[in-house]
Design a protein around this motif. Structure first.
Motif, PDB file in Angstrom:
ATOM      1  N   ALA A 260       0.968  -1.182  -0.026  1.00  0.00           N
ATOM      2  CA  ALA A 260      -0.312   0.005   0.005  1.00  0.00           C
ATOM      3  C   ALA A 260       0.917   1.171  -0.053  1.00  0.00           C
ATOM      4  O   ALA A 260       0.558   2.170  -0.655  1.00  0.00           O
ATOM      5  N   THR A 261       1.912   1.373   0.796  1.00  0.00           N
ATOM      6  CA  THR A 261       2.787   2.660   0.773  1.00  0.00           C
ATOM      7  C   THR A 261       3.290   2.821  -0.529  1.00  0.00           C
ATOM      8  O   THR A 261       3.165   4.023  -0.674  1.00  0.00           O
ATOM      9  N   ASP A 262       3.951   2.148  -1.140  1.00  0.00           N
ATOM     10  CA  ASP A 262       4.700   2.336  -2.401  1.00  0.00           C
ATOM     11  C   ASP A 262       3.444   2.425  -3.450  1.00  0.00           C
ATOM     12  O   ASP A 262       3.655   3.581  -4.157  1.00  0.00           O
ATOM     13  N   ARG A 263       2.132   2.021  -3.287  1.00  0.00           N
ATOM     14  CA  ARG A 263       1.121   2.286  -4.380  1.00  0.00           C
ATOM     15  C   ARG A 263       0.559   3.777  -3.996  1.00  0.00           C
ATOM     16  O   ARG A 263       0.412   4.306  -5.042  1.00  0.00           O
ATOM     17  N   ILE A 264       0.471   4.135  -2.862  1.00  0.00           N
ATOM     18  CA  ILE A 264       0.038   5.299  -2.344  1.00  0.00           C
ATOM     19  C   ILE A 264       1.042   6.267  -2.935  1.00  0.00           C
ATOM     20  O   ILE A 264       0.578   7.506  -3.574  1.00  0.00           O
ATOM     21  N   LYS A 265       2.314   6.279  -2.627  1.00  0.00           N
ATOM     22  CA  LYS A 265       3.112   7.094  -2.872  1.00  0.00           C
ATOM     23  C   LYS A 265       3.283   7.367  -4.666  1.00  0.00           C
ATOM     24  O   LYS A 265       3.217   8.545  -4.877  1.00  0.00           O
ATOM     25  N   SER A 266       3.193   6.332  -5.239  1.00  0.00           N
ATOM     26  CA  SER A 266       3.185   6.358  -6.677  1.00  0.00           C
ATOM     27  C   SER A 266       1.827   7.111  -7.388  1.00  0.00           C
ATOM     28  O   SER A 266       2.073   8.184  -8.121  1.00  0.00           O
TER      29      SER A 266
ATOM     30  N   GLN B 199      -0.318  12.537  -9.134  1.00  0.00           N
ATOM     31  CA  GLN B 199      -1.426  13.313  -8.832  1.00  0.00           C
ATOM     32  C   GLN B 199      -0.846  14.681  -8.839  1.00  0.00           C
ATOM     33  O   GLN B 199      -1.190  15.888  -8.968  1.00  0.00           O
ATOM     34  N   PHE B 200       0.084  14.854  -7.651  1.00  0.00           N
ATOM     35  CA  PHE B 200       0.741  15.947  -7.393  1.00  0.00           C
ATOM     36  C   PHE B 200       1.661  16.687  -8.561  1.00  0.00           C
ATOM     37  O   PHE B 200       1.317  17.966  -8.819  1.00  0.00           O
TER      38      PHE B 200
ATOM     39  N   PHE C 128       1.344  25.446  -8.037  1.00  0.00           N
ATOM     40  CA  PHE C 128       2.744  25.764  -6.967  1.00  0.00           C
ATOM     41  C   PHE C 128       3.677  26.595  -7.781  1.00  0.00           C
ATOM     42  O   PHE C 128       3.938  27.782  -7.305  1.00  0.00           O
ATOM     43  N   PHE C 129       4.299  26.204  -8.940  1.00  0.00           N
ATOM     44  CA  PHE C 129       5.100  27.180  -9.625  1.00  0.00           C
ATOM     45  C   PHE C 129       4.540  28.413  -9.983  1.00  0.00           C
ATOM     46  O   PHE C 129       5.412  29.420 -10.095  1.00  0.00           O
ATOM     47  N   ARG C 130       3.261  28.221 -10.466  1.00  0.00           N
ATOM     48  CA  ARG C 130       2.722  29.579 -10.961  1.00  0.00           C
ATOM     49  C   ARG C 130       2.787  30.609  -9.659  1.00  0.00           C
ATOM     50  O   ARG C 130       2.941  31.825  -9.982  1.00  0.00           O
ATOM     51  N   THR C 131       2.222  30.080  -8.499  1.00  0.00           N
ATOM     52  CA  THR C 131       2.227  30.968  -7.647  1.00  0.00           C
ATOM     53  C   THR C 131       3.672  31.580  -7.086  1.00  0.00           C
ATOM     54  O   THR C 131       3.759  32.831  -6.907  1.00  0.00           O
ATOM     55  N   ILE C 132       4.661  30.798  -7.086  1.00  0.00           N
ATOM     56  CA  ILE C 132       6.104  31.097  -6.833  1.00  0.00           C
ATOM     57  C   ILE C 132       6.444  32.108  -8.090  1.00  0.00           C
ATOM     58  O   ILE C 132       7.196  32.965  -7.358  1.00  0.00           O
TER      59      ILE C 132
END
Length: 128
Positions: A76-82, A87-88, A96-100
């Motif tokens: 689960a941990t690996d699948r969630i991170k992937s 998504q991120f 985020f880049f736009r705001t920076i």
């Protein structure tokens, strides 16, 4: 739980479940709360939680042992991170880049604040 208007509730609950798994509060291989229990805890309809659990089963993050309940998958941990990284990188990072850029923030300031955030939020919560 306070829900946002911009994202489906079942997906927000999925994020909540994933965070619990990533933080080790619901370890892989162990039983997670039942549909009814999580519905009561989060004050949502059990059908919404069931939709969340169906979604997470499709992602192989949790699995159902018929008659016993739902469990966090061993990987689960690996699948969630992937899943969450994808998504991120696709949705949140461009904003985020736009705001920076628009605020003319330096990467050094971002790094300094990130390190302080990790220290306060995660290192302070570690049990020695």
């Amino acid at each position: 739980m306070d829900f946002q208007d911009k994202k489906a509730i079942y997906l927000q609950i999925a994020d909540y479940v994933c965070e619990k798994i990533l933080l080790g509060q619901w370890p892989p291989g162990e039983r997670i709360p039942s549909v009814r229990d999580l519905g009561v805890e989060l004050e949502v309809n059990p059908n919404t939680v069931m939709r969340t659990y169906d979604f997470l089963q499709q992602k192989d993050i949790i699995y159902n042992k018929r008659g016993i309940g739902f469990f966090a998958a061993d990987a689960a941990t690996d699948r969630i991170k992937s899943y969450r990284k994808e998504q991120f990188l696709e949705t949140e990072l461009p904003q985020f880049f736009r705001t920076i850029y628009l605020l003319d923030l330096s990467l050094e300031e971002i790094e300094k604040r990130y390190k302080a955030f990790v220290e306060i939020e995660f290192n302070a919560n570690k049990v020695e």
